[in-house]
Design a protein around this motif. Structure first.
Motif, PDB file in Angstrom:
ATOM      1  N   ALA A 379       0.808  -1.224   0.000  1.00 40.70           N
ATOM      2  CA  ALA A 379       0.000   0.000   0.000  1.00 40.70           C
ATOM      3  C   ALA A 379       0.844   1.278   0.000  1.00 40.70           C
ATOM      4  N   ARG A 380       2.152   1.181   0.077  1.00 41.05           N
ATOM      5  CA  ARG A 380       2.998   2.373   0.146  1.00 41.05           C
ATOM      6  C   ARG A 380       3.244   2.931  -1.250  1.00 41.05           C
ATOM      7  N   ALA A 381       2.613   4.062  -1.503  1.00 38.38           N
ATOM      8  CA  ALA A 381       2.756   4.677  -2.825  1.00 38.38           C
ATOM      9  C   ALA A 381       4.195   5.057  -3.119  1.00 38.38           C
ATOM     10  N   GLY A 382       4.959   5.373  -2.095  1.00 38.38           N
ATOM     11  CA  GLY A 382       6.349   5.775  -2.292  1.00 38.38           C
ATOM     12  C   GLY A 382       7.216   4.707  -2.911  1.00 38.38           C
ATOM     13  N   ARG A 383       6.758   3.454  -2.870  1.00 39.41           N
ATOM     14  CA  ARG A 383       7.525   2.378  -3.490  1.00 39.41           C
ATOM     15  C   ARG A 383       7.568   2.523  -4.999  1.00 39.41           C
ATOM     16  N   ARG A 384       6.672   3.328  -5.555  1.00 35.26           N
ATOM     17  CA  ARG A 384       6.663   3.498  -7.014  1.00 35.26           C
ATOM     18  C   ARG A 384       7.735   4.470  -7.490  1.00 35.26           C
ATOM     19  N   TRP A 385       8.275   5.289  -6.561  1.00 31.42           N
ATOM     20  CA  TRP A 385       9.309   6.247  -6.983  1.00 31.42           C
ATOM     21  C   TRP A 385      10.607   6.121  -6.199  1.00 31.42           C
ATOM     22  N   ARG A 386      10.554   5.536  -5.018  1.00 31.37           N
ATOM     23  CA  ARG A 386      11.739   5.501  -4.154  1.00 31.37           C
ATOM     24  C   ARG A 386      12.127   4.061  -3.873  1.00 31.37           C
ATOM     25  N   ALA A 387      13.323   3.674  -4.268  1.00 33.22           N
ATOM     26  CA  ALA A 387      13.784   2.307  -4.095  1.00 33.22           C
ATOM     27  C   ALA A 387      14.002   1.986  -2.622  1.00 33.22           C
ATOM     28  N   LEU A 388      13.877   0.711  -2.285  1.00 36.66           N
ATOM     29  CA  LEU A 388      14.097   0.275  -0.907  1.00 36.66           C
ATOM     30  C   LEU A 388      15.490   0.661  -0.433  1.00 36.66           C
ATOM     31  N   TRP A 481      23.443 -13.916  -6.539  1.00 31.76           N
ATOM     32  CA  TRP A 481      22.809 -13.232  -5.419  1.00 31.76           C
ATOM     33  C   TRP A 481      22.915 -11.724  -5.534  1.00 31.76           C
ATOM     34  N   ARG A 482      23.954 -11.230  -6.143  1.00 34.43           N
ATOM     35  CA  ARG A 482      24.064  -9.778  -6.319  1.00 34.43           C
ATOM     36  C   ARG A 482      22.884  -9.271  -7.163  1.00 34.43           C
ATOM     37  N   HIS A 483      22.625  -9.961  -8.258  1.00 33.61           N
ATOM     38  CA  HIS A 483      21.502  -9.570  -9.111  1.00 33.61           C
ATOM     39  C   HIS A 483      20.181  -9.762  -8.365  1.00 33.61           C
ATOM     40  N   PHE A 484      20.050 -10.885  -7.662  1.00 33.57           N
ATOM     41  CA  PHE A 484      18.819 -11.189  -6.935  1.00 33.57           C
ATOM     42  C   PHE A 484      18.460 -10.040  -5.988  1.00 33.57           C
ATOM     43  N   PHE A 485      19.400  -9.622  -5.163  1.00 36.73           N
ATOM     44  CA  PHE A 485      19.091  -8.604  -4.158  1.00 36.73           C
ATOM     45  C   PHE A 485      18.989  -7.209  -4.756  1.00 36.73           C
ATOM     46  N   HIS A 486      19.899  -6.864  -5.645  1.00 38.99           N
ATOM     47  CA  HIS A 486      19.886  -5.489  -6.153  1.00 38.99           C
ATOM     48  C   HIS A 486      18.706  -5.241  -7.101  1.00 38.99           C
ATOM     49  N   GLN A 487      18.218  -6.282  -7.735  1.00 35.11           N
ATOM     50  CA  GLN A 487      16.994  -6.120  -8.518  1.00 35.11           C
ATOM     51  C   GLN A 487      15.844  -5.681  -7.613  1.00 35.11           C
ATOM     52  N   ARG A 488      15.830  -6.175  -6.390  1.00 32.56           N
ATOM     53  CA  ARG A 488      14.764  -5.853  -5.444  1.00 32.56           C
ATOM     54  C   ARG A 488      15.070  -4.605  -4.633  1.00 32.56           C
ATOM     55  N   LEU A 489      16.339  -4.340  -4.390  1.00 29.83           N
ATOM     56  CA  LEU A 489      16.735  -3.174  -3.597  1.00 29.83           C
ATOM     57  C   LEU A 489      16.700  -1.882  -4.398  1.00 29.83           C
ATOM     58  N   ASP A 490      17.088  -1.951  -5.664  1.00 30.31           N
ATOM     59  CA  ASP A 490      17.364  -0.736  -6.432  1.00 30.31           C
ATOM     60  C   ASP A 490      16.247  -0.328  -7.391  1.00 30.31           C
ATOM     61  N   GLN A 491      15.307  -1.226  -7.641  1.00 33.19           N
ATOM     62  CA  GLN A 491      14.268  -0.922  -8.626  1.00 33.19           C
ATOM     63  C   GLN A 491      12.936  -0.679  -7.932  1.00 33.19           C
ATOM     64  N   PRO A 492      12.395   0.530  -8.018  1.00 36.51           N
ATOM     65  CA  PRO A 492      11.095   0.820  -7.400  1.00 36.51           C
ATOM     66  C   PRO A 492       9.965   0.089  -8.114  1.00 36.51           C
ATOM     67  N   GLY A 493       8.853  -0.082  -7.385  1.00 35.44           N
ATOM     68  CA  GLY A 493       7.617  -0.516  -8.010  1.00 35.44           C
ATOM     69  C   GLY A 493       7.360  -2.000  -8.061  1.00 35.44           C
ATOM     70  N   ARG A 494       8.214  -2.813  -7.487  1.00 33.10           N
ATOM     71  CA  ARG A 494       8.008  -4.261  -7.576  1.00 33.10           C
ATOM     72  C   ARG A 494       6.844  -4.685  -6.690  1.00 33.10           C
ATOM     73  N   ASP A 495       6.056  -5.615  -7.175  1.00 39.90           N
ATOM     74  CA  ASP A 495       4.900  -6.118  -6.447  1.00 39.90           C
ATOM     75  C   ASP A 495       5.372  -6.820  -5.175  1.00 39.90           C
ATOM     76  N   ALA A 496       4.933  -6.341  -4.017  1.00 37.36           N
ATOM     77  CA  ALA A 496       5.374  -6.918  -2.747  1.00 37.36           C
ATOM     78  C   ALA A 496       4.923  -8.367  -2.589  1.00 37.36           C
TER      79      ALA A 496
END
Length: 639
Positions: A379-388, A481-496
């Motif tokens: 529900a956090r709209a900020g996930r669409r613009w700000r990466a984790l 694992w580098r790709h696995f984590f950074h894909q999720r850490l650095d890219q906004p908007g991923r479905d939780a």
């Protein structure tokens, strides 16, 4: 990049400072904590000096566990510096209010300092640390340390006076290695230690204390649970409840393997409506404060029971083994925060899992809690613009910033979103290995290693880097694992909800709150924190009983209707607001043909608002996926 020569010079300088500090007599610190009425700690400190000239003393600013500039020097007051009974002038260093410069005259061997620490009082808006029944002392608030030597090289001998009849809980011991007892004047004397060890050994004290041994097996580092409360009745725990806390220790041993990374450990838990809620990790103890209903309604709600597992896990992940950029030599150097998704996120995951494995929560409660987490992250709209990854900078921003649109601005989301990140990693290992390996294997390999130790036996944190982390994961299960984590850490908007892939469960929706949601109040110790009516996933708002909107979600139907946090909801469909009326209106309008009519008050203005939501109430749940193995149950199963 730092040149090798500069690095060598820094190393030599640090070695020189440590050698000089080792030769110096330890500082002496005396803290009188008997002034409960005014919430004042009175401090006397003696510092031996070896030569005349300028001396800089510092008050802690960057705090371990807080990961940022959370020290508050404005609470230090009445500072006086003397030498041989004669006052000495002091001044702040330009641009640094945490640094005090003193010119030491020739012939002076010892400086005498006295000052007060002014603890927060009711109405200050800050966490209350002293009440008529409880107090907490964090030693960095009541001492000044020398600029130059690392804090693990500066020695200190502390003593403390508590109100008559009070008992204390801490990792501190006396010169004989026992819990310190008060002398005839009420002073407790502790053994000599480093400033780092003292700061890492906070103290809780109170009128009512009950200590339970969680494991005192011969040859094992003992672990105890120290309960403190406003009233003795809150300390009552059933044998089954204590057994779950003992199981936490056993399950952590099985998770991490090897030896425990401490000499002894005290889980300090204050149960109070006045003493401010908190959770903070240390090497040999943790500070935890929850509401007094911790042991009540055990079957209905988790009641913050994932807090103790979280802080206990930090003994391995964060204290014994720490990201290199968080391991600083003092409390005025800026900390790096690039691996908080490991330090806090992985710890949040293991805290959640160990609570279920130990029986501090049931598997059903764990599933409900996970459903709530997935939905709230989603529900956090900020996930669409700000990466984790970017939320890790929040501790460096420091305190004192408002978040009117908190879901859009984001904050320290590396906790609960980090939980989902590491759940997905655990599931990936189990899926790729055919169930032969899991994140448990990584925990033993990486965080189960023997800790470092100083000469006096205290724990020396061992630094690690991202490369070492990924290498250890790869040794458990080969994967990029580098790709696995950074894909999720650095890219906004991923479905939780993708974190649940391969779990055997999926996010779904229902009209009624889960049992977890119905009974969970949160763990904060503020008695004024009322659990709001949570319509985050339908109208997009939260509202408390008097109609105050405590949150409006960015882009939600409530947002589109012009509602804002702080407004007051007065009426629903022309009837005075009550939680049950708003719920009934939502249900009646499921598939309806008209928007809801709300009357709101904004300051001195009243206005009517329509919200076009016709899908009824929506609350999260996890649903089993037929034909898929139930890996969540495997994760929650006791070892």
């Amino acid at each position: 990049m730092t040149s090798p020569w500069i690095a060598v010079r820094r190393l030599l300088a640090a070695s020189l400072w440590m050698a000089l500090a080792a030769q110096a007599a330890p500082m002496r610190l005396a803290v009188d904590a008997t002034d409960l009425d005014r919430r004042v700690l009175r401090v006397q400190q003696q510092i031996d000096v070896e030569r005349p000239g300028p001396l800089t003393l510092r008050y802690a600013r960057y705090l371990p566990g807080g990961h940022g500039p959370y020290g508050d020097v404005t609470r230090l007051a009445g500072l006086r510096v003397q030498a041989g009974g004669r006052p000495l002038a002091w001044r702040r260093l330009a641009g640094d209010p945490f640094a005090f410069l003193i010119e030491v005259p020739p012939g002076v061997a010892t400086l005498d300092l006295d000052f007060q620490y002014l603890a927060p009082v009711r109405g200050s808006g800050e966490r209350i640390s002293i009440t008529p029944a409880l107090l907490g002392i964090e030693w960095e608030t009541v001492l000044l340390y020398q600029d130059g030597p690392a804090v693990d090289a500066q020695r200190i001998t502390p003593r403390l006076r508590l109100p008559a009849g009070w008992q204390e809980a801490s990792a501190l011991r006396d010169a004989a290695g026992q819990r310190a007892e008060p002398d005839a004047q009420g002073w407790r004397q502790y053994r000599e230690m480093s400033v780092e060890t003292l700061v890492d050994s906070p103290l809780f004290a109170g009128r009512h204390l009950r200590r339970h041994a969680l494991d005192d097996s011969p040859g094992a580092a003992p672990v105890s649970l120290a309960l403190l409360a406003d009233e003795p009745g809150a300390l009552a725990a059933t044998p089954e409840q204590l057994a779950a806390h003992r199981a936490l220790v056993a399950q952590a041993d099985r998770l991490f393997g090897g030896q425990r990374p401490f000499r002894h450990y005290e889980l300090m838990l204050a149960l109070s409506e006045e003493f401010g809620g908190m959770g903070l990790e240390h090497h040999e103890s943790s500070e935890n404060a929850l509401r007094p209903d911790y042991f009540k309604d055990w079957a209905d709600a988790i009641r913050g029971r994932e807090l103790l597992p979280h802080e206990y896990v930090h003994a391995w992940n964060g204290k014994a083994h720490r990201p290199a950029d968080l391991l600083t030599p003092n409390y005025h150097q800026v900390m790096g925060t690039a691996l908080l998704w490991v330090y806090e996120g992985l710890t949040e995951y293991w805290g959640h899992v160990l609570a279920a494995r130990a029986g501090l929560s049931t598997p059903e409660q764990a599933v409900d809690r996970l459903a709530t987490t997935v939905a709230e992250v989603q529900a956090r709209a900020g996930r669409r613009w700000r990466a984790l990854a970017d939320t890790q900078i929040d501790p460096a921003i420091g305190p004192g910033h408002s978040r009117e649109w908190e879901d859009h601005q984001r904050q320290q989301d590396y906790y609960d979103e980090g939980l989902l990140l590491w759940l997905e990693a655990d599931l990936a290992i189990r899926q790729a290995s055919g169930g032969q390996r899991s994140l448990d294997d990584f925990a033993r390999r990486f965080h189960g290693r023997a800790p470092g130790r100083h000469a006096d036996g205290s724990i020396r944190p061992q630094p690690y880097t991202e490369d070492e982390l990924f290498a250890a994961l790869h040794a458990v299960q080969p994967l990029d694992w580098r790709h696995f984590f950074h894909q999720r850490l650095d890219q906004p908007g991923r479905d939780a909800a993708l974190a649940l892939t391969h779990s055997g469960w999926a996010l779904g929706w229902q009209a009624d709150e889960s049992r977890f949601q119905q009974h969970e109040r949160g763990w904060e110790g503020d008695s004024g924190t009322e659990r709001p009516q949570n319509l985050a996933h339908s109208l997009g708002l939260r509202v408390i009983g008097n109609g105050t909107l405590t949150q409006v979600f960015w882009g939600s139907p409530a947002y589109e209707g012009g509602l804002t946090k702080g407004m007051t909801l007065l009426a629903v469909n022309d009837l005075a607001y009550k939680p049950e009326r708003l719920d009934a209106a939502l249900r009646a309008n499921t598939g309806g043909d008209a928007p809801l009519r709300l009357l709101v008050k904004d300051g001195e203005r009243y206005r009517s608002v329509t919200i076009d939501w016709r899908q009824g109430p929506r609350q999260p749940l996890l649903q089993r996926q037929t034909g898929q193995p139930d890996l969540l149950s495997a994760i929650y199963r006791p070892r």
